[in-house]
Design an enzyme around this catalytic site. Structure first.
Site, PDB file in Angstrom:
ATOM      1  N   GLY A 117       0.860  -1.150   0.048  1.00 42.70           N
ATOM      2  CA  GLY A 117       0.118   0.086   0.125  1.00 42.70           C
ATOM      3  C   GLY A 117       0.909   1.351  -0.027  1.00 42.70           C
ATOM      4  N   ASP A 344       0.025   0.216  12.891  1.00 40.91           N
ATOM      5  CA  ASP A 344       0.377  -1.080  12.613  1.00 40.91           C
ATOM      6  C   ASP A 344       0.387  -2.176  13.577  1.00 40.91           C
ATOM      7  OD1 ASP A 344      -0.125  -0.255   9.833  1.00 40.91           O
ATOM      8  OD2 ASP A 344       2.438   0.319   9.940  1.00 40.91           O
ATOM      9  N   LYS A 371      -6.325  -2.081   5.787  1.00 33.11           N
ATOM     10  CA  LYS A 371      -4.986  -2.361   6.001  1.00 33.11           C
ATOM     11  C   LYS A 371      -4.732  -3.733   4.813  1.00 33.11           C
ATOM     12  CE  LYS A 371      -3.348   1.088   8.190  1.00 33.11           C
ATOM     13  NZ  LYS A 371      -2.801   2.088   7.814  1.00 33.11           N
TER      14      LYS A 371
END
Ligand code: S3P
Length: 462
Positions: A117, A344, A371
């Site tokens: 990403g 994260d 995510k």
């Protein structure tokens, strides 16, 4: 690096199955204590940016400590396709010969970002500010992730998507701005990827552009812009936010970049040491950027014995050796405003919370749903598979800890998500029965040394 070199770096990194290879399942089980000193690989966010800054400055940028994970290798390939010469000189030591802002080449082939990403979104910003057209694509996970959040501000600068999959997703064909115009843009969610994409596009616009964020996200792009000689100012915005103003069309000057160790990778040996009784692990030279260490702060609130030793400067960041000893953790309430500083790390925190006493409430996790997988769902399913009491209430995750005991015995679906795989392998190192994950291949995107490193510390994975 050609295709053959790409393969070599992957193999050297201990990777034996690509994105499209067969799944590589694995189990982790409780054994002895974890002990020793380790250094995790270079920060993923800074590694992507190092290659991009190399591309955008004229001359040679030397990078040391680069993360040689698959995500970053994709960014290296993209930088090359846009005109840079990118060479690997030795382990983590790379040289980028860039073309400079305004001088990118149109790539001949699709830019394939695999699982990444960050790489794809930052490069969409780079391309969006230039009068070139490029096709962006990725694997099945990346094809599900929202890109409209990047396309919206890029449109204001003058770029447009000529083709895109439904809902603004990859694969997409991006036509960059013929004459990029400066913008003032407030990001709709705290996201360093959106902020960075706008700043990279605005680099090729005349005059000043401003990005406003209501809650500060990681600031690596801003720091590197200053380090490479751009005119950039960062001012507070409200209680938690920032206002970043960049003067476009600078001549970026190549500077050496020393990539510090990734706190998001360090999270795994840290949590493992906290939950495996008797453990004593030191993770060396971890980047302590305040916008990245929400997990350390939270774990300390839970009673974790984490001591930061030898704080020093490395590569423009404060780093420290973190000595982590097994600790009886207690549940806490994690405020939503801390999410950008540990976005994260929630899967790893959920594992720590499963071993704590009492309830841990993690608030405001909406961004976890977009995510590499829907991480909120993947974490909840993994907890359920291993007998951990939990609940999802709206965007909040509540974990009821087992006071040092987790049943285990489950198989966790990783959904092409490296952090889900690593988190539940860590859980298995301290649970009653082994924990299995269905695929470890994606660990190579961010932390190729994870399995060997955990084994060196004494972990039983196989
Ligand atoms: C990153 C930003 C974060 C983070 C990602 C890396 C970056 O994403 O989750 O792993 O390097 O800018 P968002 O910007 O979507 O929050």
């Amino acid at each position: 690096m050609g295709a053959a070199d790409h393969e070599t770096a992957g193999m050297m990194a201990g990777h034996d199955a690509g994105h499209h290879g067969a799944p590589v399942p694995m189990q982790a089980r409780a054994g002895g204590i974890l002990q020793g000193r380790v250094r995790v690989s270079g920060d993923k966010s800074i590694s992507h940016r190092a290659l991009i800054f190399g591309l955008l400055s004229v001359g040679e940028t030397s990078v040391t400590g680069l993360l040689e994970g698959e995500d970053v290798l994709r960014t290296a390939d993209a930088a090359r396709a846009l005109g840079a010469t990118v060479e690997r000189l030795g382990a983590g030591h790379w040289r980028v010969h860039g073309v400079g802002v305004g001088a990118l080449l149109a790539p001949r082939d699709t830019l394939d970002f695999g699982n990444a990403g960050t790489g794809s979104r930052l490069m969409m910003g780079v391309v969006g500010g230039h009068p070139i057209t490029a096709r962006f694509d990725g694997d099945a996970s990346l094809r599900k992730r929202p890109m409209k959040r990047i396309l919206d501000p890029l449109q204001l600068i003058g770029a447009r998507a000529l083709e895109q999959a439904e809902g603004g997703r990859l694969p997409l064909l991006l036509e960059g701005a013929r004459d990029a115009v400066p913008v003032t843009y407030e990001t709709p969610v705290p996201s360093a990827q959106i902020k960075s994409a706008v700043l990279f596009a605005a680099l090729n616009a005349p005059g000043r552009s401003t990005v406003i964020e209501r809650e500060a996200s990681r600031d690596h792009t801003e720091k590197l812009l200053a380090w490479f000689g751009a005119e950039i100012t960062v001012a507070p915005h409200g209680e938690l936010g920032r206002r970043i103003t960049l003067t476009g069309q600078p001549e970026l000057r190549p500077r050496p970049i020393a990539v510090p160790a990734d706190p998001s990778s360090a999270a795994f040996p840290i949590v493992a040491a906290l939950i495996v009784p008797g453990s004593d692990v030191t993770v060396e030279s971890v980047m302590m950027n305040p916008l990245r260490i929400g997990l350390i702060e939270t774990l300390r609130e839970m009673g974790a014995d984490i001591v930061a030793l030898g704080e020093r400067e490395e590569g423009g960041e404060t780093v420290a050796d973190l000595r982590v000893r097994y600790s009886a953790l207690k549940g806490v309430n994690v405020p939503a405003h801390r999410a950008p500083a540990m976005i994260d790390e929630y899967p790893a925190l959920a594992v720590a919370a499963a071993f704590a006493s009492g309830e841990t409430r993690m608030n405001g996790l909406h961004e976890l749903r977009v995510k590499e997988s829907d991480r909120l769902a993947a974490v909840a399913d993994g907890l359920a598979a291993n007998g951990v009491e939990h609940a999802v209430e709206g965007d909040d995750l509540i974990v009821r800890g087992g006071e040092g005991r987790v049943a285990g015995g489950g198989t966790v679906a990783t959904h092409m998500d490296h952090r889900i795989a690593m988190s539940f392998l860590v859980m298995g190192l301290a649970s009653g029965r082994p924990v299995a994950v269905d695929d470890t291949a994606f660990i190579a995107t961010s932390f190729p040394d994870f399995v060997p490193m955990m084994r060196r510390l004494g972990g039983d994975l196989g």
